[in-house]
Design a protein around this motif. Structure first.
Motif, short mmCIF file in Angstrom:
data_model
loop_
_atom_site.label_atom_id
_atom_site.label_comp_id
_atom_site.label_asym_id
_atom_site.label_seq_id
_atom_site.Cartn_x
_atom_site.Cartn_y
_atom_site.Cartn_z
N TYR A 45 -3.84 -74.56 -55.53
CA TYR A 45 -3.01 -75.34 -56.44
C TYR A 45 -3.80 -75.52 -57.73
N GLN A 46 -3.28 -74.98 -58.82
CA GLN A 46 -3.94 -75.11 -60.11
C GLN A 46 -3.06 -75.94 -61.04
N TYR A 47 -3.61 -77.06 -61.51
CA TYR A 47 -2.88 -77.97 -62.38
C TYR A 47 -3.36 -77.76 -63.82
N ARG A 48 -2.42 -77.48 -64.70
CA ARG A 48 -2.78 -77.22 -66.09
C ARG A 48 -2.03 -78.16 -67.04
N GLN A 49 -2.62 -78.33 -68.20
CA GLN A 49 -1.96 -79.09 -69.27
C GLN A 49 -1.63 -78.14 -70.41
N ILE A 99 1.83 -78.67 -65.74
CA ILE A 99 2.17 -77.38 -65.13
C ILE A 99 1.39 -77.25 -63.81
N LEU A 100 2.07 -76.75 -62.79
CA LEU A 100 1.41 -76.49 -61.51
C LEU A 100 1.67 -75.04 -61.11
N PHE A 101 0.59 -74.33 -60.80
CA PHE A 101 0.69 -73.00 -60.19
C PHE A 101 0.29 -73.12 -58.72
N ILE A 102 1.02 -72.44 -57.85
CA ILE A 102 0.64 -72.33 -56.45
C ILE A 102 0.53 -70.84 -56.11
N SER A 134 -4.17 -68.56 -71.27
CA SER A 134 -5.33 -69.46 -71.16
C SER A 134 -5.56 -70.26 -72.43
N SER A 135 -5.34 -69.62 -73.59
CA SER A 135 -5.56 -70.31 -74.85
C SER A 135 -4.53 -71.39 -75.12
N MET A 136 -3.42 -71.37 -74.37
CA MET A 136 -2.36 -72.35 -74.55
C MET A 136 -2.49 -73.52 -73.59
N SER A 137 -3.47 -73.46 -72.70
CA SER A 137 -3.54 -74.47 -71.64
C SER A 137 -4.98 -74.74 -71.24
N LYS A 138 -5.16 -75.84 -70.53
CA LYS A 138 -6.46 -76.12 -69.92
C LYS A 138 -6.25 -76.52 -68.48
N VAL A 139 -7.18 -76.13 -67.63
CA VAL A 139 -7.09 -76.45 -66.19
C VAL A 139 -7.67 -77.83 -65.95
N ASN A 140 -6.87 -78.72 -65.37
CA ASN A 140 -7.32 -80.08 -65.05
C ASN A 140 -7.88 -80.20 -63.64
N HIS A 141 -7.18 -79.59 -62.68
CA HIS A 141 -7.58 -79.71 -61.27
C HIS A 141 -7.31 -78.39 -60.55
#
Length: 276
Positions: A45-49, A99-102, A134-141
């Motif tokens: 589970y990757q959480y992005r902003q 945003i959440l990726f699974i 990647s340049s449009m987002s950052k990974v939080n968790h």
């Protein structure tokens, strides 16, 4: 005397046979459970902003380019699930992931990430700067999660019915037992409720958070409720004659040490293996 000796000998061999049989059953059961666990794989589970002014382009690139990369990886057997989810609402939104990726890997130890997420084979003529997000987002968790129970309405059509998902985070004194109790009590109940039209839910599942863990996590299992409409996701309706499994729910709640935390997501796009 001879009769007694024969009886003792018979009992001795019967006991040995029973012990051997029990050992065989145990080992067979252990092997089958291990195979079941292996087949479920492990999800990341990757959480992005993502900033709102870039959200449209972010989603466009992920759905156009990266879902096809995931589709290729699934066809090769490296991946079994890819999903993109956009959070609906929230609090402290400027500092929270939206945003959440699974991604579910069949064999995470042998998953070649560089190969899986290399888009060149699928999009050989598209420059990376046209595809990258990647340049449009950052990974939080990032969590490692083990899928467990899953049921869906018998008449559910995922492409048409799976629109919104409520992610519910539980913190349990014994996460394994919590998942087992949910599978025992809530799974059959919600299956019956969906099939008999007592509510409008379309699917339900649960899973264990493998890592990270600790007091700061505030959760060690996740359950999901899937619906067709935002209204039902936020405020589910139940038939007034519904009989809930109160004893089972009491057992479940007894293991939960904190208040549940939940978020609602819009299901943007999902790619799955054919057998799912």
């Amino acid at each position: 005397m001879l009769k007694a000796t024969i009886m003792k000998t018979t009992i001795h061999y019967v006991k040995k046979f029973i012990k051997a049989l029990l050992l065989f059953v145990f080992l067979f059961s252990f092997k089958m459970n291990a195979q079941d666990d292996e087949n479920k794989g492990i999800s990341v589970y990757q959480y992005r902003q993502v900033q709102q002014d870039q959200m449209e382009e972010f989603i466009a690139r992920e759905t156009k380019y990266w879902s096809k990369v995931a589709e290729s990886a699934i066809a090769k057997g490296n991946l079994t699930f890819w999903g993109l989810f956009e959070k609906v609402g929230g609090f402290d939104m400027p500092n929270s992931p939206n945003i959440l990726f699974i991604n579910t890997y069949k064999d995470i130890d042998n998953a070649n990430m560089g190969e899986i997420w290399n888009p060149s084979a699928v999009w050989p003529n598209v420059p990376m700067d046209q595809m990258e997000t990647s340049s449009m987002s950052k990974v939080n968790h990032m969590l490692f999660v083990k899928p467990e129970g899953w049921v869906k309405a018998s008449n559910a059509e995922p492409e048409n019915d799976y629109k919104f998902i409520k992610m519910i985070y539980h913190n349990a004194s014994n996460p394994g037992n919590l998942v087992a109790l949910e599978d025992k009590h809530w799974g059959p109940f919600i299956q019956s409720a969906m099939d008999s039209g007592k509510n409008k839910q379309k699917a339900w599942g649960n899973s264990r958070i493998l890592s990270p863990s600790g007091p700061e996590m505030k959760a060690n299992t996740i359950s999901v409720d899937i619906y067709s409409t935002l209204k039902e996701t936020l405020d589910p309706t139940w038939d007034e004659n519904t009989v809930f499994p109160t004893e089972g729910l009491t057992e479940i709640m007894a293991l939960e040490t904190d208040q549940r935390i939940s978020f609602v997501y819009r299901i943007v796009k999902v790619v799955t293996a054919p057998q799912q």
